[in-house]
Design a protein around this motif. Structure first.
Motif, PDB file in Angstrom:
ATOM      1  N   UNK A  61     -54.594 -23.879 -24.976  1.00  0.00           N
ATOM      2  CA  UNK A  61     -54.465 -22.980 -24.222  1.00  0.00           C
ATOM      3  C   UNK A  61     -52.675 -22.262 -24.068  1.00  0.00           C
ATOM      4  N   UNK A  62     -52.338 -23.096 -23.681  1.00  0.00           N
ATOM      5  CA  UNK A  62     -50.679 -22.805 -23.647  1.00  0.00           C
ATOM      6  C   UNK A  62     -50.601 -20.853 -25.065  1.00  0.00           C
ATOM      7  N   UNK A  63     -49.728 -20.010 -24.628  1.00  0.00           N
ATOM      8  CA  UNK A  63     -49.571 -18.584 -25.452  1.00  0.00           C
ATOM      9  C   UNK A  63     -47.732 -19.103 -25.819  1.00  0.00           C
ATOM     10  N   UNK A  64     -47.622 -19.036 -26.784  1.00  0.00           N
ATOM     11  CA  UNK A  64     -46.322 -19.146 -27.401  1.00  0.00           C
ATOM     12  C   UNK A  64     -45.225 -17.345 -26.823  1.00  0.00           C
ATOM     13  N   UNK A  65     -44.657 -17.420 -26.049  1.00  0.00           N
ATOM     14  CA  UNK A  65     -43.371 -16.214 -25.549  1.00  0.00           C
ATOM     15  C   UNK A  65     -42.645 -16.631 -26.217  1.00  0.00           C
ATOM     16  N   UNK A  66     -42.134 -17.317 -27.068  1.00  0.00           N
ATOM     17  CA  UNK A  66     -41.054 -17.192 -28.104  1.00  0.00           C
ATOM     18  C   UNK A  66     -40.422 -16.153 -28.827  1.00  0.00           C
ATOM     19  N   UNK A  67     -39.567 -14.933 -29.163  1.00  0.00           N
ATOM     20  CA  UNK A  67     -39.328 -14.377 -29.939  1.00  0.00           C
ATOM     21  C   UNK A  67     -38.827 -15.606 -30.925  1.00  0.00           C
ATOM     22  N   UNK A  68     -38.569 -16.466 -31.415  1.00  0.00           N
ATOM     23  CA  UNK A  68     -37.959 -17.567 -32.544  1.00  0.00           C
ATOM     24  C   UNK A  68     -39.082 -19.460 -32.448  1.00  0.00           C
ATOM     25  N   UNK A  98     -39.345 -22.863 -31.845  1.00  0.00           N
ATOM     26  CA  UNK A  98     -38.035 -24.164 -32.399  1.00  0.00           C
ATOM     27  C   UNK A  98     -38.821 -25.138 -32.679  1.00  0.00           C
ATOM     28  N   UNK A  99     -38.146 -25.966 -33.051  1.00  0.00           N
ATOM     29  CA  UNK A  99     -37.860 -26.894 -34.165  1.00  0.00           C
ATOM     30  C   UNK A  99     -37.353 -28.203 -33.240  1.00  0.00           C
ATOM     31  N   UNK A 105     -32.394 -31.550 -27.934  1.00  0.00           N
ATOM     32  CA  UNK A 105     -34.960 -31.792 -27.327  1.00  0.00           C
ATOM     33  C   UNK A 105     -35.837 -30.887 -28.793  1.00  0.00           C
ATOM     34  N   UNK A 106     -35.103 -29.715 -27.878  1.00  0.00           N
ATOM     35  CA  UNK A 106     -35.451 -28.675 -29.642  1.00  0.00           C
ATOM     36  C   UNK A 106     -34.433 -27.246 -29.294  1.00  0.00           C
ATOM     37  N   UNK A 107     -35.027 -26.722 -31.145  1.00  0.00           N
ATOM     38  CA  UNK A 107     -33.816 -25.530 -31.744  1.00  0.00           C
ATOM     39  C   UNK A 107     -34.226 -24.852 -31.567  1.00  0.00           C
ATOM     40  N   UNK A 108     -33.500 -23.832 -31.702  1.00  0.00           N
ATOM     41  CA  UNK A 108     -34.453 -22.409 -32.454  1.00  0.00           C
ATOM     42  C   UNK A 108     -32.915 -21.533 -32.234  1.00  0.00           C
ATOM     43  N   UNK A 109     -32.661 -19.861 -33.248  1.00  0.00           N
ATOM     44  CA  UNK A 109     -31.773 -19.186 -33.120  1.00  0.00           C
ATOM     45  C   UNK A 109     -31.936 -18.552 -32.021  1.00  0.00           C
ATOM     46  N   UNK A 110     -32.680 -18.282 -31.007  1.00  0.00           N
ATOM     47  CA  UNK A 110     -32.159 -17.886 -29.802  1.00  0.00           C
ATOM     48  C   UNK A 110     -32.303 -19.108 -28.167  1.00  0.00           C
ATOM     49  N   UNK A 111     -32.589 -19.869 -28.405  1.00  0.00           N
ATOM     50  CA  UNK A 111     -32.016 -21.072 -27.418  1.00  0.00           C
ATOM     51  C   UNK A 111     -32.409 -22.639 -27.672  1.00  0.00           C
ATOM     52  N   UNK A 112     -32.624 -23.259 -26.914  1.00  0.00           N
ATOM     53  CA  UNK A 112     -32.611 -24.878 -26.920  1.00  0.00           C
ATOM     54  C   UNK A 112     -33.539 -25.463 -25.618  1.00  0.00           C
ATOM     55  N   UNK A 113     -34.071 -26.460 -25.936  1.00  0.00           N
ATOM     56  CA  UNK A 113     -34.570 -26.738 -24.888  1.00  0.00           C
ATOM     57  C   UNK A 113     -33.204 -28.738 -24.538  1.00  0.00           C
TER      58      UNK A 113
END
Length: 83
Positions: A4-11, A13-14, A34-42
Motif C-alpha cells: 500500500x506504499x505510494x512511491x513519491x520519488x521522482x526517479x 532507486x536501484x 543501499x539504494x541509489x538514484x539520479x536524485x539521491x540515495x539511502x
C-alpha cells in the motif's frame, strides 16, 4: 497481499550494496550505499548523529562524487538528496 506504499520519488532507486565515504571538513565516515538514484540515495551508517547539514558522498570504486544533504533518517539509515 498488496503493497500500500505510494512511491513519491521522482526517479526510481536501484538496490545496491557499495562501500562509500561521507566526506566533510577533512573527515570521512564510512557508510554503505543501499539504494541509489539520479536524485539521491539511502545510506547505512554506524551513527548518523553529528553528520553536517551537507556533505560529499564518495563511492571510490565507481568514481562517484556528489554533494548531498540528509532528508530523512531512521536508526542507522539516512536518506540523502543530491544537490
Amino acid at each position: 497481499m498488496t503493497d500500500s506504499r505510494i512511491e513519491k520519488r521522482s526517479a526510481p532507486r536501484y538496490r545496491v550494496l557499495k562501500g562509500a565515504t561521507i566526506a566533510f571538513g577533512g573527515n570521512g565516515v564510512e557508510c554503505t550505499v543501499r539504494n541509489l538514484s539520479s536524485g539521491g540515495a539511502a545510506l547505512d551508517v554506524a551513527n548518523p548523529v553529528g553528520l553536517p547539514p551537507s556533505f560529499t558522498l564518495v563511492i571510490q570504486t565507481d568514481q562517484f562524487i556528489r554533494r548531498c544533504r540528509p532528508v530523512w533518517h531512521s536508526d542507522k539509515r539516512i536518506g540523502v538528496a543530491f544537490d
